[in-house]
Design a protein around this motif. Structure first.
Motif, short mmCIF file in Angstrom:
data_model
loop_
_atom_site.label_atom_id
_atom_site.label_comp_id
_atom_site.label_asym_id
_atom_site.label_seq_id
_atom_site.Cartn_x
_atom_site.Cartn_y
_atom_site.Cartn_z
N ARG A 271 0.83 -1.22 0.00
CA ARG A 271 0.00 0.00 0.00
C ARG A 271 0.86 1.26 0.00
NH1 ARG A 271 -5.53 0.49 3.54
NH2 ARG A 271 -6.48 2.13 2.25
N PRO A 275 0.97 2.31 -4.18
CA PRO A 275 -0.44 2.64 -3.88
C PRO A 275 -1.37 2.42 -5.06
CG PRO A 275 0.90 4.63 -4.06
CD PRO A 275 1.84 3.47 -4.03
N ASP A 276 -0.87 2.60 -6.30
CA ASP A 276 -1.73 2.38 -7.46
C ASP A 276 -2.11 0.91 -7.58
OD1 ASP A 276 0.92 1.75 -7.93
OD2 ASP A 276 0.92 2.43 -10.01
N GLU A 279 -4.59 -0.07 -4.79
CA GLU A 279 -5.95 0.41 -5.07
C GLU A 279 -6.61 -0.41 -6.17
OE1 GLU A 279 -7.76 2.53 -3.37
OE2 GLU A 279 -6.07 2.68 -1.99
N GLU A 280 -5.84 -0.78 -7.20
CA GLU A 280 -6.41 -1.60 -8.27
C GLU A 280 -6.82 -2.97 -7.75
OE1 GLU A 280 -7.35 -0.53 -10.92
OE2 GLU A 280 -6.11 1.19 -11.49
N ALA A 282 -7.61 -3.70 -4.64
CA ALA A 282 -8.75 -3.53 -3.73
C ALA A 282 -10.04 -3.29 -4.51
CB ALA A 282 -8.48 -2.38 -2.77
N GLU A 283 -9.99 -2.43 -5.52
CA GLU A 283 -11.20 -2.11 -6.28
C GLU A 283 -11.68 -3.29 -7.12
OE1 GLU A 283 -11.16 1.49 -8.49
OE2 GLU A 283 -10.16 2.64 -6.92
N ASP A 312 -14.25 -4.02 3.13
CA ASP A 312 -13.15 -3.30 2.48
C ASP A 312 -11.88 -3.35 3.33
OD1 ASP A 312 -13.28 -1.39 4.52
OD2 ASP A 312 -14.53 -0.03 3.35
#
Length: 341
Positions: A271, A275-276, A279-280, A282-283, A312
């Motif tokens: 993370r 971070p990108d 986030e990908e 996680a989403e 989440d």
């Protein structure tokens, strides 16, 4: 989506697998090929093949791969009540290309009771998958039909009980039943749900402690469901009485319900350093639970849709901390089993 706007990888995936509308939309929306510059993610399972964790990740990765546009390879590292696989994840590169489907409370128990080299802060938490209640099973030919009758039998004859790990929810349930009714059980660690299932089906043990989905509801006619460690009847195995319904309320954790979480975990640092990618991941993982194809698939997998429960990353991290505090409350029970027997 016009074909000219689909990348080669997405085009081939759609043609080969019949990519669902939702998944195709997800792959386009997330644009993940720009973030993931490798074509493969390793998914660690800290159990042998065939158990609940292994089946859960294998039913999830096909849809996730479609949404993410990256292939998954599942690798099993059984042993040490999940610590072998845990150390594999801990030593993995925090680059987003290694993750694990792990379990609570086994995960916390490895660092609380087995001196694992990692701690709660050494991982990033991506999301939960499902919660499976703790349940007792017996071979069909045994002279007891529920846990109340099993307790009377064990008091007179003694009994061998198989558990999935020497630490965690199945061990805790067996130890609490033994302690509450002053029994002298022979408790055997079978290192996974598949081992418990096979031992019960073969009649090698007097009872096994597992979870209903992990045991596999397809075997409902092949075993006696003695009861679930809950106050009320659970949905996956409706013939199994709850401990509360049997009047076994004096066993700790019946009112709260004792079970096992499956969750997705990354090596710590993803993370912060990427971070990108975090986030990908996680989403797209969250998007899997909205995919129609995935919902159909888990419904066909013994009713997994009944207990699927995505949370989440923030809510998952809170659950990890809460479960760690919960296991610390029962340190004496678990440590006595590990070190004094």
């Amino acid at each position: 989506m016009p074909l000219e706007n689909i990348g080669r990888r997405q085009f081939l995936a759609a043609g080969a697998t019949g990519l669902s509308t939702t998944a195709a939309y997800g792959a386009e929306r997330f644009g993940v090929t720009e973030v993931f510059d490798e074509t493969q993610i390793t998914a660690i399972v800290p159990w042998a093949q065939g158990g609940g964790t292994d089946r859960a990740i294998r039913v999830t990765t096909p849809t996730w791969s479609d949404v993410l546009g990256v292939e998954f390879v599942v690798e099993n590292y059984p042993g040490g009540s999940t610590q072998v696989g845990g150390e594999q994840l801990y030593n993995g590169e925090p680059d987003g290309f290694t993750l694990a489907m792990w379990n609570m409370p086994q995960m916390q128990a490895t660092w609380l009771f087995q001196d694992a080299p990692y701690r709660i802060g050494d991982f990033d938490y991506l999301g939960t998958h499902h919660w499976d209640p703790t349940m007792w099973f017996a071979p069909l030919d045994r002279p007891y039909d529920d846990l109340e009758e099993f307790i009377e039998y064990a008091r007179e004859e003694g009994a061998t009980v198989g558990i999935t790990a020497s630490i965690g929810n199945t061990a805790l349930s067996a130890l609490l039943v033994e302690e509450t009714y002053d029994l002298d059980l022979t408790i055997v660690n079978m290192e996974g749900g598949s081992g418990v299932r096979q031992a019960v089906l073969a009649g090698d043990i007097d009872a096994g402690v597992n979870q209903p989905w992990s045991f596999d509801p397809d075997h409902a006619d092949d075993v006696t469901a003695l009861g679930s460690h809950t106050a009320e009847q659970q949905e996956l195995w409706p013939t199994a009485p709850a401990f509360g319904e049997l009047g076994l309320d004096e066993i700790p954790l019946v009112e709260e319900g004792l079970g096992q979480w499956k969750l997705l975990v990354l090596p710590g640092g993803v993370r912060e350093r990427h971070p990108d990618r975090f986030e990908e991941l996680a989403e797209t993982y969250a998007a899997v639970f909205e995919d129609e194809g995935f919902q159909t698939r888990i419904e066909e997998q013994g009713g997994l849709d009944e207990i699927a429960d995505y949370r989440d990353p923030e809510a998952t991290a809170e659950e990890v901390e809460e479960t760690a505090r919960f296991m610390e409350e029962y340190a004496d029970v678990i440590e006595s089993f590990i070190y004094d027997r």
